[in-house]
Design an enzyme around this catalytic site. Sequence first.
Site: not given
Length: 185
Positions: A102-104
């Site tokens: 998730i995210c970066a």
Amino acid sequence: MAKVCVFTADGFEEIEGLTVVDLLRRAGAEVQMVSISNTKTVTGSHNIVLQADVLFEEADYSKMDLLVLPGGMPGTLHLGEHTGLCRLLQDFAAEGKKVAAICAAPSVLGALGILKEKKAVCYPGFEEKLIGAQVRTQEVVRDGNITTSRGLGTAIPFALELISQLYGKEKAREIQKSIIFRENL
């Protein structure tokens, strides 16, 4: 009972990691928070200190059903620099086992070649790091054994998708209802 590892490193995004741990445990999964550092004490990107369950070297990955990478900076960079974790992620992906980020953190999967020809999402601005991926913009994208999500605001849908994969849509709806999250899943 599904077995899951959520990897932590100094500078990881606390909400992304802990939301997954919490909701998967509510669903009945055995979730281990794994520190890739040389200590179980991990400090998140917003200076929240937590205690991981095990060190990377102590965990038994042979019976794991899912590996999860939370984002955050510089946590994502630390995850991508850990040789043992990178090897483990590549092995899991190659064997068709579930890997999620998730995210970066999907950028770690991109750098390892895991996203080649897969649909994937990430935090805005990291798209070029999803090497070989078909970049999308939905909250959560599953393509085969790989699941990616965009960021802190998508942590609940991300965790619910993982529950759905491990326990079915009905269990995901049950958890969704129990936490009073959106009526439509």
